[in-house]
Design a protein around this motif. Structure first.
Motif, PDB file in Angstrom:
ATOM      1  N   GLU A  90      74.941  97.705  14.363  1.00  0.00           N
ATOM      2  CA  GLU A  90      74.627  97.156  15.689  1.00  0.00           C
ATOM      3  C   GLU A  90      73.201  97.497  16.101  1.00  0.00           C
ATOM      4  O   GLU A  90      72.496  96.666  16.683  1.00  0.00           O
ATOM      5  CB  GLU A  90      75.625  97.675  16.723  1.00  0.00           C
ATOM      6  N   GLU A  91      72.755  98.715  15.808  1.00  0.00           N
ATOM      7  CA  GLU A  91      71.390  99.130  16.150  1.00  0.00           C
ATOM      8  C   GLU A  91      70.362  98.318  15.358  1.00  0.00           C
ATOM      9  O   GLU A  91      69.339  97.895  15.900  1.00  0.00           O
ATOM     10  CB  GLU A  91      71.224 100.634  15.881  1.00  0.00           C
ATOM     11  N   TYR A  92      70.644  98.080  14.082  1.00  0.00           N
ATOM     12  CA  TYR A  92      69.745  97.272  13.249  1.00  0.00           C
ATOM     13  C   TYR A  92      69.616  95.855  13.829  1.00  0.00           C
ATOM     14  O   TYR A  92      68.515  95.335  13.969  1.00  0.00           O
ATOM     15  CB  TYR A  92      70.254  97.199  11.802  1.00  0.00           C
ATOM     16  N   THR A 148      79.359 101.209  12.021  1.00  0.00           N
ATOM     17  CA  THR A 148      79.226 100.127  12.998  1.00  0.00           C
ATOM     18  C   THR A 148      78.031 100.337  13.917  1.00  0.00           C
ATOM     19  O   THR A 148      77.285  99.396  14.210  1.00  0.00           O
ATOM     20  CB  THR A 148      80.522 100.002  13.832  1.00  0.00           C
ATOM     21  N   LYS A 149      77.819 101.559  14.346  1.00  0.00           N
ATOM     22  CA  LYS A 149      76.701 101.843  15.252  1.00  0.00           C
ATOM     23  C   LYS A 149      75.361 101.553  14.567  1.00  0.00           C
ATOM     24  O   LYS A 149      74.454 100.985  15.190  1.00  0.00           O
ATOM     25  CB  LYS A 149      76.757 103.304  15.700  1.00  0.00           C
ATOM     26  N   GLU A 150      75.226 101.911  13.297  1.00  0.00           N
ATOM     27  CA  GLU A 150      73.980 101.652  12.565  1.00  0.00           C
ATOM     28  C   GLU A 150      73.733 100.150  12.413  1.00  0.00           C
ATOM     29  O   GLU A 150      72.600  99.676  12.583  1.00  0.00           O
ATOM     30  CB  GLU A 150      74.037 102.312  11.182  1.00  0.00           C
ATOM     31  N   LYS A 187      64.980  92.450  18.971  1.00  0.00           N
ATOM     32  CA  LYS A 187      63.913  92.888  19.861  1.00  0.00           C
ATOM     33  C   LYS A 187      62.548  92.678  19.214  1.00  0.00           C
ATOM     34  O   LYS A 187      61.611  92.182  19.856  1.00  0.00           O
ATOM     35  CB  LYS A 187      64.109  94.364  20.226  1.00  0.00           C
ATOM     36  N   LYS A 243      70.228  94.850  16.913  1.00  0.00           N
ATOM     37  CA  LYS A 243      69.554  94.931  18.214  1.00  0.00           C
ATOM     38  C   LYS A 243      68.042  95.079  18.032  1.00  0.00           C
ATOM     39  O   LYS A 243      67.256  94.373  18.685  1.00  0.00           O
ATOM     40  CB  LYS A 243      70.117  96.123  18.999  1.00  0.00           C
ATOM     41  N   LEU A 244      67.621  95.970  17.161  1.00  0.00           N
ATOM     42  CA  LEU A 244      66.192  96.190  16.938  1.00  0.00           C
ATOM     43  C   LEU A 244      65.514  94.980  16.295  1.00  0.00           C
ATOM     44  O   LEU A 244      64.386  94.633  16.656  1.00  0.00           O
ATOM     45  CB  LEU A 244      65.966  97.439  16.080  1.00  0.00           C
ATOM     46  N   THR A 245      66.206  94.336  15.373  1.00  0.00           N
ATOM     47  CA  THR A 245      65.644  93.144  14.730  1.00  0.00           C
ATOM     48  C   THR A 245      65.421  92.048  15.761  1.00  0.00           C
ATOM     49  O   THR A 245      64.365  91.405  15.789  1.00  0.00           O
ATOM     50  CB  THR A 245      66.565  92.657  13.599  1.00  0.00           C
TER      51      THR A 245
END
Length: 140
Positions: free
Chosen positions: A122-124, A118-120, A130, A126-128
């Motif tokens: 969510e990070e993907y 889940t963290k990976e 941004k 978020k970064l996309t």
């Protein structure tokens, strides 16, 4: 390889491998985007909506609509009160086709989500977001 080169290589890799489209399908990415836009729309869809939503030019939308109409995926209906307003709807074939692509995509996502936590994910996301925000506000 420096970070910029690796970033560019990664973008190219992602664009080359389209997870929504199978090579067997006789449809391109833009046509698929238009079908999905109509499929997920709650309201009647006209060409102007598609231009605004997808950021395509009027001529590109006209060409896509014509192509998809020839493939019997969509039909155009004209408003009874305003003949200039053309409503674009999925045909039964277009609806079934789009549903099958969504089903295939859902299966691919499920497989992907099994390999990422889940963290990976969510990070993907978020970064996309941004990166897209930076690109949209870029002034060079």
């Amino acid at each position: 390889m420096n970070l910029k080169e690796e970033f560019i290589k990664t973008i190219i890799m992602l664009n080359k491998r389209d997870i929504l489209l199978d090579d067997k399908l006789k449809i391109n990415k833009s046509e698929l985007m238009l079908l999905m836009s109509i499929y997920f729309s709650c309201d009647d869809v006209c060409a102007k909506n598609i231009v605004n939503e997808l950021g395509f030019s009027k001529s590109m939308v006209a060409n896509l609509v014509s192509s998809l109409e020839n493939k019997n995926y969509i039909i155009k209906k004209y408003d009874l009160h305003d003949k200039r307003k053309c409503i674009i709807k999925l045909t039964r074939k277009g609806n079934n086709f789009t549903k099958s692509i969504i089903k295939d995509f859902d299966c691919k996502l499920n497989n992907l989500f099994k390999k990422l936590n889940t963290k990976e994910i969510e990070e993907y996301i978020k970064l996309t977001h941004k990166i897209m925000e930076v690109i949209e506000n870029e002034t060079c």
